[in-house]
Design a protein around this motif. Structure first.
Motif, PDB file in Angstrom:
ATOM      1  N   PHE B  33       0.825  -1.231  -0.044  1.00  0.00           N
ATOM      2  CA  PHE B  33      -0.033  -0.153   0.093  1.00  0.00           C
ATOM      3  C   PHE B  33       0.980   1.031  -0.040  1.00  0.00           C
ATOM      4  N   TYR B  35       0.468   5.136   1.171  1.00  0.00           N
ATOM      5  CA  TYR B  35      -0.360   6.135   1.929  1.00  0.00           C
ATOM      6  C   TYR B  35       0.332   7.538   1.808  1.00  0.00           C
ATOM      7  N   GLN B  37       0.437  11.308   4.111  1.00  0.00           N
ATOM      8  CA  GLN B  37      -0.097  11.785   5.306  1.00  0.00           C
ATOM      9  C   GLN B  37       0.092  13.232   5.465  1.00  0.00           C
ATOM     10  N   MET B  39      -1.386  16.824   7.696  1.00  0.00           N
ATOM     11  CA  MET B  39      -2.176  17.121   9.122  1.00  0.00           C
ATOM     12  C   MET B  39      -3.648  17.464   8.808  1.00  0.00           C
ATOM     13  N   MET B  40      -4.154  17.704   7.694  1.00  0.00           N
ATOM     14  CA  MET B  40      -5.395  18.015   7.265  1.00  0.00           C
ATOM     15  C   MET B  40      -6.255  16.679   7.037  1.00  0.00           C
ATOM     16  N   GLN B  41      -5.485  15.648   6.171  1.00  0.00           N
ATOM     17  CA  GLN B  41      -6.118  14.723   5.763  1.00  0.00           C
ATOM     18  C   GLN B  41      -5.901  13.504   6.433  1.00  0.00           C
ATOM     19  N   GLY B  42      -4.668  13.386   7.184  1.00  0.00           N
ATOM     20  CA  GLY B  42      -4.631  12.052   7.724  1.00  0.00           C
ATOM     21  C   GLY B  42      -3.818  11.252   7.074  1.00  0.00           C
ATOM     22  N   LEU B  43      -4.122   9.948   7.084  1.00  0.00           N
ATOM     23  CA  LEU B  43      -3.518   8.967   6.052  1.00  0.00           C
ATOM     24  C   LEU B  43      -4.537   8.565   5.115  1.00  0.00           C
ATOM     25  N   PHE B  91       3.957   7.220   3.125  1.00  0.00           N
ATOM     26  CA  PHE B  91       4.232   5.924   3.444  1.00  0.00           C
ATOM     27  C   PHE B  91       3.990   4.715   2.812  1.00  0.00           C
ATOM     28  N   LEU B 107      -0.859  -4.254   8.874  1.00  0.00           N
ATOM     29  CA  LEU B 107       0.304  -3.714   7.801  1.00  0.00           C
ATOM     30  C   LEU B 107       1.527  -3.320   8.552  1.00  0.00           C
ATOM     31  N   PHE B 109       4.561  -0.793   8.243  1.00  0.00           N
ATOM     32  CA  PHE B 109       4.798   0.334   7.511  1.00  0.00           C
ATOM     33  C   PHE B 109       6.407   0.870   7.618  1.00  0.00           C
ATOM     34  N   ARG B 114       9.749  12.094   3.571  1.00  0.00           N
ATOM     35  CA  ARG B 114       8.778  13.271   3.749  1.00  0.00           C
ATOM     36  C   ARG B 114       9.451  14.099   2.581  1.00  0.00           C
TER      37      ARG B 114
END
Lengths: 113, 118
Positions: B33, B35, B37, B39-43, B91, B107, B109, B114
């Motif tokens: 997977f 992902y 990440q 601050m506003m949308q999370g994962l 991630f 899962l 990770f 970054r």
């Protein structure tokens, strides 16, 4: 569609108990997981509930009610190191029929002395 | 000690540049997977693979993002051209077959890449 809801922030005192709730809406639901993420780190798996009821792992417990589309993570005997973000995640079936894992926005837990 | 490895750990680039992030999943895991990440949308789930085949990439902006698994030991996520709004931590996570008996969907990770786009 699909959605998960959990509180954005929770503050609790060291040594106390805290419960982080998660509600979800999805189709093809298989189970609910919880992950912990410290600042600057990677999410790490804490627990999984595929059936209704309570799962206990040391100081952490997780609960699921499939009929209510609801679960929670319970942290007991809080320690300062428990300060982190906690994510609920659903394992469900995607539009293509394959299983996937989708995360909520996370709950930032602050443990205070 | 089996772990998911991601490179680069940090990347600063200018708007319009191509960015490629790489992931080595845990040997034996057949689901991977990606992902993002913030601050506003999370994962946010961007894309996922099973046995190297892409199953769903509906979470990705198709015009600029692409994800591939050229072999079982490498997954890539490419952004071309990059934009400041792509700044986030990306991630990669791998796991055993989600539909297997007793599967929990656990899962594993990587430490994340970054990305900062100026």
């Amino acid at each position: 569609g699909q959605s998960l809801e959990q509180p954005s922030e929770v503050t609790a005192v060291e040594g106390a108990i805290v419960q982080i709730n998660c509600t979800y809406q999805t189709s093809g639901f298989y189970g609910l997981s919880w992950y912990q993420q410290h600042d600057g780190g990677a999410p790490t798996f804490l627990s999984y509930n595929g059936l209704d009821g309570l799962e206990e792992t040391g100081r952490f417990s997780s609960f699921l009610s499939r009929s209510d589309s609801y679960g929670y993570l319970l942290l007991q005997e809080l320690q300062m190191k428990d300060s982190a973000s906690y994510f609920c995640a659903v394992r469900d079936r995607g539009s293509g029929g394959y299983q996937k894992v989708t995360f909520g926005i996370g709950t930032k837990l602050q443990v205070i002395p | 000690d089996a772990r998911v490895t991601q490179t680069p750990r940090h990347k600063v680039t200018e708007m319009g540049q191509e960015v490629t992030m790489r992931c080595q999943p845990i040997l034996g895991h057949n689901t991977v997977f990606w992902y993002r990440q913030t601050m506003m949308q999370g994962l946010e789930l961007l894309a996922y693979f099973r046995n190297r085949a892409p199953l769903d990439d509906s979470g990705m902006p198709k015009d600029r993002f692409s994800a591939e698994m050229p072999d079982a030991t490498l997954a890539t996520l490419k952004i071309q051209p990059s934009e400041p709004r792509d700044s986030a931590v990306y991630f990669c996570a791998s796991g055993p077959h989600l539909g297997g008996t007793g599967a929990t969907g656990e899962l594993f990770f990587g430490e994340g890449s970054r990305l900062t786009v100026l």
